[in-house]
Motif scaffolding. Sequence first.
Motif, PDB file in Angstrom:
ATOM      1  N   GLU A 128       0.834  -1.205   0.000  1.00 43.54           N
ATOM      2  CA  GLU A 128       0.000   0.000   0.000  1.00 43.54           C
ATOM      3  C   GLU A 128       0.870   1.257   0.000  1.00 43.54           C
ATOM      4  OE1 GLU A 128      -2.523  -0.477   3.384  1.00 43.54           O
ATOM      5  OE2 GLU A 128      -3.808  -1.963   2.413  1.00 43.54           O
ATOM      6  N   CYS A 132       1.624   4.466  -2.966  1.00 44.72           N
ATOM      7  CA  CYS A 132       1.576   5.904  -2.671  1.00 44.72           C
ATOM      8  C   CYS A 132       2.837   6.643  -3.126  1.00 44.72           C
ATOM      9  CB  CYS A 132       1.372   6.129  -1.170  1.00 44.72           C
ATOM     10  SG  CYS A 132      -0.260   5.651  -0.576  1.00 44.72           S
ATOM     11  N   PRO A 160       1.585  10.252   0.981  1.00 37.72           N
ATOM     12  CA  PRO A 160       0.771   9.456   1.918  1.00 37.72           C
ATOM     13  C   PRO A 160      -0.725   9.710   1.748  1.00 37.72           C
ATOM     14  CG  PRO A 160       2.603  10.531   3.060  1.00 37.72           C
ATOM     15  CD  PRO A 160       2.549  11.124   1.694  1.00 37.72           C
ATOM     16  N   ASP A 161      -1.495   8.632   1.799  1.00 33.87           N
ATOM     17  CA  ASP A 161      -2.956   8.773   1.738  1.00 33.87           C
ATOM     18  C   ASP A 161      -3.594   8.400   3.075  1.00 33.87           C
ATOM     19  OD1 ASP A 161      -2.674   6.041   1.816  1.00 33.87           O
ATOM     20  OD2 ASP A 161      -3.916   5.633   0.052  1.00 33.87           O
ATOM     21  N   TRP A 162      -2.791   8.374   4.138  1.00 32.64           N
ATOM     22  CA  TRP A 162      -3.302   8.066   5.460  1.00 32.64           C
ATOM     23  C   TRP A 162      -3.186   9.283   6.364  1.00 32.64           C
ATOM     24  CZ3 TRP A 162       1.027   5.829   3.269  1.00 32.64           C
ATOM     25  CH2 TRP A 162       2.257   6.197   3.806  1.00 32.64           C
ATOM     26  N   THR A 163      -3.968   9.279   7.420  1.00 29.04           N
ATOM     27  CA  THR A 163      -3.978  10.393   8.362  1.00 29.04           C
ATOM     28  C   THR A 163      -2.843  10.250   9.367  1.00 29.04           C
ATOM     29  OG1 THR A 163      -6.384  10.539   8.179  1.00 29.04           O
ATOM     30  CG2 THR A 163      -5.375  11.625  10.070  1.00 29.04           C
ATOM     31  N   TYR A 164      -2.129  11.343   9.603  1.00 33.63           N
ATOM     32  CA  TYR A 164      -1.097  11.327  10.630  1.00 33.63           C
ATOM     33  C   TYR A 164      -0.884  12.738  11.151  1.00 33.63           C
ATOM     34  CZ  TYR A 164       2.131  13.137   7.076  1.00 33.63           C
ATOM     35  OH  TYR A 164       2.735  13.896   6.105  1.00 33.63           O
ATOM     36  N   SER A 183      -0.197   8.169  14.242  1.00 33.14           N
ATOM     37  CA  SER A 183      -1.080   7.727  13.173  1.00 33.14           C
ATOM     38  C   SER A 183      -2.330   7.100  13.787  1.00 33.14           C
ATOM     39  CB  SER A 183      -0.384   6.716  12.265  1.00 33.14           C
ATOM     40  OG  SER A 183      -1.243   6.330  11.216  1.00 33.14           O
ATOM     41  N   GLU A 185      -4.851   5.958  12.446  1.00 35.31           N
ATOM     42  CA  GLU A 185      -5.370   4.844  11.651  1.00 35.31           C
ATOM     43  C   GLU A 185      -4.435   3.629  11.680  1.00 35.31           C
ATOM     44  OE1 GLU A 185      -6.058   6.298   7.741  1.00 35.31           O
ATOM     45  OE2 GLU A 185      -7.426   7.867   8.382  1.00 35.31           O
ATOM     46  N   SER A 186      -3.434   3.671  12.525  1.00 39.29           N
ATOM     47  CA  SER A 186      -2.465   2.579  12.572  1.00 39.29           C
ATOM     48  C   SER A 186      -3.148   1.254  12.903  1.00 39.29           C
ATOM     49  CB  SER A 186      -1.393   2.883  13.625  1.00 39.29           C
ATOM     50  OG  SER A 186      -0.531   1.789  13.770  1.00 39.29           O
ATOM     51  N   SER A 187      -2.653   0.195  12.283  1.00 34.68           N
ATOM     52  CA  SER A 187      -3.215  -1.139  12.546  1.00 34.68           C
ATOM     53  C   SER A 187      -2.500  -1.830  13.697  1.00 34.68           C
ATOM     54  CB  SER A 187      -3.109  -1.991  11.282  1.00 34.68           C
ATOM     55  OG  SER A 187      -1.749  -2.107  10.896  1.00 34.68           O
TER      56      SER A 187
END
Length: 199
Positions: A128, A132, A160-164, A183, A185-187
């Motif tokens: 992923e 990006c 990056p397409d994720w929130t941080y 982050s 949204e971290s897994s």
Amino acid sequence: SVLKYITGESEPTAQSLENFKFNISRRAYISKLSKCKFLHVIFPDKQSVIDDEFPIPIKSRLGDRYIEHIKQDGLQGLVFYPADFLKQTLGHRAYEKLDTHLSDLGSLLVLARILDLLGYPAPVALKEIQACINLRKTVTGDLGNKLSPPLKQNTTKLNPDWTYCKLSSNGSSNNGQIDIYFSPESSTDKRLLIFGDSF
């Protein structure tokens, strides 16, 4: 002068080699007490990976010298020096033409190997992230900046397409700078602590 080490004119001092061994051993010990995994990464000079492009014969790579020194104590598994790894996997694409730093793709490949060595393989997340690396930019790079007029190149950077959230200190880029990334949204709930320097 780095060039003197490359040509074999200069050698690391015995004290420097011993300091390196002590630092690796001590940091690994502290990490074990803290129940944290530890890995020391030596990011290779550009000429250590793309040696066929370097105009001067390379007789020595500093990373190899230091790793060789710690082998007698069995510490080499605590250090990752990806010069041969990058040469075999990415070659010239590991670096931008006008820069001495790894390309974003080169950095991602090293990250993947670091995670493997630490026991945290993450192929889906890495794929992923690779998707990006899609932002086209025109940059000079640290080598292009040294010329007059500066040379420019087209490159593809991480977008990056994720929130941080990023928090930074007031230190200069190579002296006391602290960056903290959160982050939401971290897994994973794991934390990563990186100490970095130049040389």
